[in-house]
Design a protein around this motif. Structure first.
Motif, PDB file in Angstrom:
ATOM      1  N   LYS A  62     -47.872 -12.239  -0.818  1.00 36.20           N
ATOM      2  CA  LYS A  62     -46.558 -11.906  -1.385  1.00 36.20           C
ATOM      3  C   LYS A  62     -45.587 -13.057  -1.082  1.00 36.20           C
ATOM      4  CE  LYS A  62     -45.609  -7.797  -2.353  1.00 36.20           C
ATOM      5  NZ  LYS A  62     -46.500  -7.643  -3.498  1.00 36.20           N
ATOM      6  N   GLY A  79     -40.216  -5.803  -5.474  1.00 28.72           N
ATOM      7  CA  GLY A  79     -41.038  -6.559  -4.527  1.00 28.72           C
ATOM      8  C   GLY A  79     -40.232  -7.433  -3.587  1.00 28.72           C
ATOM      9  N   ARG A  89     -36.943   2.789 -18.237  1.00 27.36           N
ATOM     10  CA  ARG A  89     -36.777   2.031 -17.010  1.00 27.36           C
ATOM     11  C   ARG A  89     -35.581   1.098 -17.219  1.00 27.36           C
ATOM     12  NH1 ARG A  89     -42.017   0.089 -15.598  1.00 27.36           N
ATOM     13  NH2 ARG A  89     -41.801  -1.109 -17.492  1.00 27.36           N
ATOM     14  N   ARG A 108     -32.820  -1.634 -15.299  1.00 23.09           N
ATOM     15  CA  ARG A 108     -32.412  -2.388 -14.114  1.00 23.09           C
ATOM     16  C   ARG A 108     -30.903  -2.499 -14.150  1.00 23.09           C
ATOM     17  NH1 ARG A 108     -32.087  -4.640 -10.784  1.00 23.09           N
ATOM     18  NH2 ARG A 108     -32.972  -6.706 -10.454  1.00 23.09           N
ATOM     19  N   GLN A 126     -28.686  -3.725  -5.976  1.00 21.90           N
ATOM     20  CA  GLN A 126     -29.582  -3.794  -7.134  1.00 21.90           C
ATOM     21  C   GLN A 126     -30.308  -2.472  -7.246  1.00 21.90           C
ATOM     22  OE1 GLN A 126     -29.851  -6.114  -9.333  1.00 21.90           O
ATOM     23  NE2 GLN A 126     -29.131  -8.023  -8.394  1.00 21.90           N
ATOM     24  N   LEU A 165     -33.011   0.189  -9.472  1.00 26.30           N
ATOM     25  CA  LEU A 165     -34.012   0.449 -10.501  1.00 26.30           C
ATOM     26  C   LEU A 165     -33.858   1.922 -10.863  1.00 26.30           C
ATOM     27  CD1 LEU A 165     -36.551  -0.370 -12.105  1.00 26.30           C
ATOM     28  CD2 LEU A 165     -37.903   0.369 -10.155  1.00 26.30           C
ATOM     29  N   LYS A 168     -35.367   4.946 -13.226  1.00 22.72           N
ATOM     30  CA  LYS A 168     -36.488   5.312 -14.096  1.00 22.72           C
ATOM     31  C   LYS A 168     -36.377   6.783 -14.438  1.00 22.72           C
ATOM     32  CE  LYS A 168     -39.969   3.475 -11.419  1.00 22.72           C
ATOM     33  NZ  LYS A 168     -41.347   2.967 -11.185  1.00 22.72           N
ATOM     34  N   GLN A 189     -33.487   4.001  -7.455  1.00 25.58           N
ATOM     35  CA  GLN A 189     -33.992   3.346  -6.255  1.00 25.58           C
ATOM     36  C   GLN A 189     -33.262   2.036  -5.987  1.00 25.58           C
ATOM     37  OE1 GLN A 189     -38.222   2.297  -6.183  1.00 25.58           O
ATOM     38  NE2 GLN A 189     -38.198   2.808  -4.003  1.00 25.58           N
ATOM     39  N   LEU A 245     -33.062  -1.653  -4.648  1.00 27.00           N
ATOM     40  CA  LEU A 245     -33.993  -2.770  -4.440  1.00 27.00           C
ATOM     41  C   LEU A 245     -33.423  -3.760  -3.435  1.00 27.00           C
ATOM     42  CD1 LEU A 245     -34.816  -3.527  -8.167  1.00 27.00           C
ATOM     43  CD2 LEU A 245     -35.986  -1.972  -6.627  1.00 27.00           C
ATOM     44  N   TRP A 246     -32.129  -3.792  -3.360  1.00 28.01           N
ATOM     45  CA  TRP A 246     -31.447  -4.790  -2.562  1.00 28.01           C
ATOM     46  C   TRP A 246     -30.051  -4.279  -2.294  1.00 28.01           C
ATOM     47  CZ3 TRP A 246     -27.393  -8.273  -2.407  1.00 28.01           C
ATOM     48  CH2 TRP A 246     -27.545  -9.345  -1.516  1.00 28.01           C
ATOM     49  N   ARG A 288     -33.033  -1.121   0.969  1.00 29.54           N
ATOM     50  CA  ARG A 288     -34.171  -1.356   0.092  1.00 29.54           C
ATOM     51  C   ARG A 288     -35.196  -0.228   0.186  1.00 29.54           C
ATOM     52  NH1 ARG A 288     -38.593  -4.255  -1.930  1.00 29.54           N
ATOM     53  NH2 ARG A 288     -40.132  -4.449  -0.275  1.00 29.54           N
ATOM     54  N   GLN A 345     -45.082   8.367  -9.756  1.00 31.25           N
ATOM     55  CA  GLN A 345     -44.006   7.452  -9.334  1.00 31.25           C
ATOM     56  C   GLN A 345     -42.758   8.177  -8.852  1.00 31.25           C
ATOM     57  OE1 GLN A 345     -43.132   4.738 -12.507  1.00 31.25           O
ATOM     58  NE2 GLN A 345     -45.015   3.553 -12.216  1.00 31.25           N
ATOM     59  N   ALA A 359     -46.990  -1.493  -1.160  1.00 28.70           N
ATOM     60  CA  ALA A 359     -47.640  -2.533  -1.948  1.00 28.70           C
ATOM     61  C   ALA A 359     -46.700  -3.703  -2.217  1.00 28.70           C
ATOM     62  CB  ALA A 359     -48.118  -1.946  -3.274  1.00 28.70           C
ATOM     63  N   ALA A 360     -45.412  -3.429  -2.213  1.00 27.04           N
ATOM     64  CA  ALA A 360     -44.459  -4.466  -2.616  1.00 27.04           C
ATOM     65  C   ALA A 360     -43.912  -5.257  -1.442  1.00 27.04           C
ATOM     66  CB  ALA A 360     -43.309  -3.821  -3.399  1.00 27.04           C
ATOM     67  N   THR A 361     -44.345  -4.951  -0.244  1.00 26.23           N
ATOM     68  CA  THR A 361     -43.801  -5.636   0.929  1.00 26.23           C
ATOM     69  C   THR A 361     -44.862  -6.545   1.544  1.00 26.23           C
ATOM     70  OG1 THR A 361     -42.493  -3.658   1.271  1.00 26.23           O
ATOM     71  CG2 THR A 361     -42.564  -5.217   3.089  1.00 26.23           C
ATOM     72  N   PRO A 362     -44.494  -7.740   1.914  1.00 25.44           N
ATOM     73  CA  PRO A 362     -45.502  -8.655   2.454  1.00 25.44           C
ATOM     74  C   PRO A 362     -46.088  -8.145   3.777  1.00 25.44           C
ATOM     75  CG  PRO A 362     -43.336  -9.736   2.312  1.00 25.44           C
ATOM     76  CD  PRO A 362     -43.150  -8.334   1.877  1.00 25.44           C
TER      77      PRO A 362
END
Ligand SMILES: Nc1ncnc2c1ncn2[C@@H]1O[C@H](COP(=O)(O)OP(=O)(O)OP(=O)(O)O)[C@@H](O)[C@H]1O
Ligand SMILES: [Mg+2]
Lengths: 228, 373, 261
Positions: free
Chosen positions: B134, B159, C41, C43, C60, C62, C64, C77, C79-80, C85, C246, C258-261
């Motif tokens: 990522k 992400g 959806r 943004r 930020q 999202l 849906k 949701q 995002l930032w 988050r 979702q 899944a979206a986080t390192p």
């Protein structure tokens, strides 16, 4: 130069400025045109200077009718010089530049135009005023610039419409001296429209106008009337 | 004295009016210069980007509305590869995304190991290791706008990515972009298995005729798709098209206003100088010289307006480039060609605006004009 | 004969005006119909500006939504910025029921929409959670209170009043609805004591692909004028088929992981 039955009507014939003026001006003559206001003097001068077309009759220059001259602008530029009562200098240009304005019609380079203008201004006694704008000159000086301008292209005929009309008598006298001197030195034909008897006094001939006609024509020097 | 001196001195007679007219033209020309330079610059930037990538042909879905073509299935890649002269195919996903506090940033998803990466020059850090990681790389301008360095995190849609490198590309559009690996961007934008562009590299020595055949074949094989060369893709981008149309419309209007301004000023000065024109005719000026005087006046006026306007326009472009919204997205092209165009446009305006007044001025009967006070 | 034409014109005008009469139910139905989609959806950016300092806080978002028959779910949701988050508000609607849902906070907190939560500001903005949950157009008392032109657009003023005992901070909601856009262009919500609580103004009205109208910006101005919030759409897709998963706690947890390192 000759006028034959010159007529000029304005406003569809309601105003008759000239009603058949006839006379001859010989080359090199100094002629004064006098007459009461509205008698058609300025109108006559405009016709002689090809600034206007007659409603009847014709003007001949060296035997050729002006109506037949192909390039009237060129004729005015090379042959005529105009002097107006209220000078009509371009206010934004200096004395030397005003004198150069007519020279654009001649094939002279800028340097020569400048040299000629300086010489002419010196000749009319304004050698020190080359770079003055008209607003900073006196009436008499302005008229001298205008005279220098009228001489720019070496005219053979000088037409002046009340050149002293806007000047006090002292300046007027100087302008008259100048005109007389120029006439004597350069030998061109000079026609001066005027109300001022002193002008007429200096001219060799005086044409008197009334109601659009030349009513008398006297030759002062010879003291005899000259029929036309 | 030169003829031009008379012209200039006439213009200086009413400095306020001349200046106002000049300003009117300058604004018109500035609008033209700014808008065209932005439109050209944008196009030029994309062209440079594609040229640097070594992309010969771009395959995408034709869209009329959105600035980005809609995503489509990646599965066409295999078929494209089988077509004659096609050597390499790279799929990519691109999108305009509002990231963190900045309005919109261009985000690319590129195939790991694809040829697109080759032309980028790494300034700092490293490239993403693989498609599972990522990580994101940022163009130098994007890094500056987003205030990120190697090691910081950047949030793209849902992400969160660690910035692993900063790169420099020849083209501003890429320098202002964030690049993820294709699978990562697909996942985060919920476009799994989809791309919105294919970049094609062709066999060396493919002739223009063969290229045309290939484009026709692609269009025939994939209805609704189009194949553009690098130069055309920007021209076919709807956003650029709209921007160009707008720039033309605005320019035309601005110029029209400028021309009317010149005409008004020159016509007024002709009317004011009726008497003077009579004098000029009396002392022997030809009508053609009167026409020239008036035309020159209007042309000098508009030409100086054009020069001032060009300077103003270029300044405006520079300003636009640094505005927060457009930073990193537009690149004005300040070319001598544009300067020449701007000046000829201004000159044309002067001609146009001066023609009628010149005609009017030259038609004055000298005797009448003299009586006119 | 002369007078016939103006008479006809007056008649036609009258007819047009008569034909354009809408009842409260018709107005609401128009809006609902226009908004109906299988899934969307969007943004968006939520920007709150303090009047005093001019400081801006950006969130930020999202957003849906999905619809299944008459039931619908919407997810908001963040995002930032990093502090919020992943946090999400899920609103569930079923006909004949009060709106339900939950608030998700990573990693796995799920809180029901209590009265206390409904009264809370939505991600620090001038919107309350209730503003996103409570559907005042389904309150039983709806009436057309008049008509007014807003920025040259003919609008109906719809007054919605909550039933007694409803869990809402408001006593009256006025909507200015432009029937030709099938969109409210202004909404005012009133406190129980009759004061205006906040005003919503739709800006940048844009015609969408299918001829539908949408506002790309909504400005929320609360009473007092100490701040204001702008909800600004940056991208929107419609007619999507989004999986129900979702909108669940599990789905939210998985996607975040899944979206986080
Ligand atoms: N363009 C014109 N339109 C109408 N009438 C005119 C025009 N030019 C001259 N006139 C008339 O013609 C007559 C003669 O005018 P002109 O200007 O020739 O007189 P003048 O002898 O020069 O008078 P002054 O001594 O007052 O200058 C006047 O009645 C004048 O009103
Ligand atoms: Mg007179």
């Amino acid at each position: 130069m000759e006028a034959r039955g010159l007529e000029r009507r304005f406003d569809g014939g309601r105003v008759q400025a000239l009603r058949g003026a006839d006379f001859v001006v010989r080359e090199g003559e100094f002629v004064a045109v006098m007459g009461p206001s509205g008698s058609g003097k300025s109108t006559l001068l405009q016709l002689l200077g090809a600034l206007d077309r007659p409603s009847g009759g014709e003007v001949l220059f060296r035997g050729e009718p002006l109506g037949a001259v192909h390039d009237l602008a060129g004729f005015r530029a090379r042959t005529l010089g105009f002097i107006f009562q209220s000078f009509h200098l371009l206010p934004t240009l200096t004395a030397a530049e005003n004198v150069q304005v007519p020279m654009f019609e001649m094939p002279w380079p800028p340097r020569e135009r400048r040299a000629r203008a300086e010489a002419l201004l010196a000749a009319v006694g304004l050698g020190e005023r080359l770079d003055h704008r008209p607003a900073t000159l006196s009436g008499g000086e302005r008229q001298r610039v205008a005279i220098a301008r009228s001489l720019a292209n070496g005219p053979q005929l000088l037409l002046a419409d009340e050149p002293t009309g806007n000047l006090d008598s002292e300046s007027a006298g100087k302008i008259l001296d100048l005109l007389e001197r120029i006439h004597a030195e350069r030998g061109m034909t000079l026609v001066v429209v005027t109300h001022d008897p002193r002008v007429a006094g200096r001219a060799r001939r005086t044409l008197r106008m009334l109601d659009g006609r030349v009513v008398s024509d006297e030759d002062q020097r010879e003291g005899a009337p000259c029929s036309s | 004295m030169l003829f031009l001196t008379v012209v200039l001195k006439n213009l200086l007679r009413r400095p306020a009016r001349s200046l106002l007219t000049l300003a009117g033209i300058a604004i018109g020309v500035a609008a033209v210069v700014a808008l065209t330079s932005v439109a050209w610059g944008f196009e030029g930037s994309w062209e440079r980007a594609y040229a640097a990538r070594g992309t010969d042909l771009i395959v995408t879905k034709v869209t009329s509305q959105s600035p980005m073509p809609a995503p489509f299935s990646e599965s066409k890649r295999a078929e494209l590869l089988r077509m004659p002269h096609v050597r390499q195919v790279n799929g990519l996903l691109s999108d305009l995304v509002s990231i963190e506090e900045s309005p919109t940033v261009l985000v690319f998803g590129w195939e790991p190991g694809g040829f697109l990466w080759e032309h980028l020059h790494l300034v700092q850090g490293r490239w993403p290791a693989d498609e599972k990681e990522k990580t994101a790389v940022l163009g130098v301008v994007a890094a500056d706008i987003l205030k990120k360095g190697v090691g910081s995190t950047v949030v793209v849609e849902t992400g969160e990515y660690t910035v692993c490198g900063i790169f420099d590309s020849g083209a501003l559009v890429e320098n202002g972009a964030v690049i993820l690996t294709l699978p990562q961007l697909q996942q985060v934008t919920e476009n799994e298995g989809k791309v919105n562009f294919f970049n094609l590299r062709l066999d060396p020595g493919t002739t223009p005729a063969e290229l045309e055949d290939l484009r026709a074949a692609i269009r025939a094989r994939f209805p609704g798709f189009s194949a553009f060369t690098a130069g055309e893709v920007a021209q076919n981008n709807s956003a650029i098209r709209v921007a160009k149309a707008m720039s033309w419309a605005t320019s035309l209007l601005a110029l029209l206003v400028g021309a009317v301004g010149v005409m008004n000023t020159v016509l007024m000065s002709v009317f004011e100088r009726t008497h003077e024109i009579g004098v000029l005719l009396a002392i022997g000026w030809r009508r053609s010289r009167i026409v020239r005087l008036i035309l020159y006046e209007s042309m000098v006026l508009s030409l100086s307006g054009g020069i001032a306007g060009s300077a103003l326009g270029f300044a405006a472009v520079k300003l636009l480039q640094w505005s927060p919204i457009l930073r990193g997205k537009i690149e004005g092209e300040v070319s001598p060609g544009l300067f020449a165009v701007a000046l000829s446009v201004a000159l044309g305006l002067g001609m146009l605006g001066g023609l009628y007044p010149a005609y009017r001025g030259s038609r004055l009967p000298p005797g009448e004009a003299l009586r006119y006070e | 004969m002369r007078s016939v034409r103006p008479l006809c014109a007056v008649g036609a005008l009258g007819l047009a005006a008569w034909a354009a009469q809408y009842t409260a139910d018709q107005l609401i139905a128009r809006i609902m119909d226009a908004q109906k989609t299988s899934g969307f959806r969007t943004r968006a950016r939520l920007i709150r500006t303090s009047a005093g300092t001019g400081a801006e806080e950006v969130t930020q978002l999202l957003i849906k939504g999905r619809r299944e028959g008459e039931a619908a779910e919407v997810l908001y949701q963040a995002l930032w910025p990093p502090a919020v988050r992943g946090q999400a508000l899920v609103v569930q609607r079923r006909p004949g029921h009060a709106a339900g849902g939950f608030f998700y906070e990573p990693p796995d907190s799920r809180r029901p929409l209590t009265a206390e939560l409904l009264a809370r500001p939505f991600f620090g903005s001038d919107l309350s959670v209730e503003d996103l949950v409570e559907e005042f157009w389904s309150w039983p008392s709806q009436r057309v209170a008049g008509r007014e032109a807003l920025e040259g657009r003919a609008c109906y003023i719809l007054e919605s009043r909550p039933p007694a005992g409803a869990a809402t901070a408001y006593s009256l909601v006025k909507s200015w609805i432009a029937p030709d856009l099938a969109l409210p262009v202004r909404i005012e919500k009133y406190f129980r004591d009759g004061r205006v609580a906040k005003r919503f103004t739709a800006e940048r009205l844009l015609k969408q692909a299918g001829g539908r109208w949408a506002a790309a910006r909504v400005v929320v101005s609360p009473a007092g004028g100490h701040s204001r919030t702008v909800l600004e759409g940056t991208k929107s897709e419609r007619d999507l088929l989004l999986p129900a998963e979702q909108f669940t706690l599990e789905g939210l947890k998985n996607s975040l992981a899944a979206a986080t390192p």
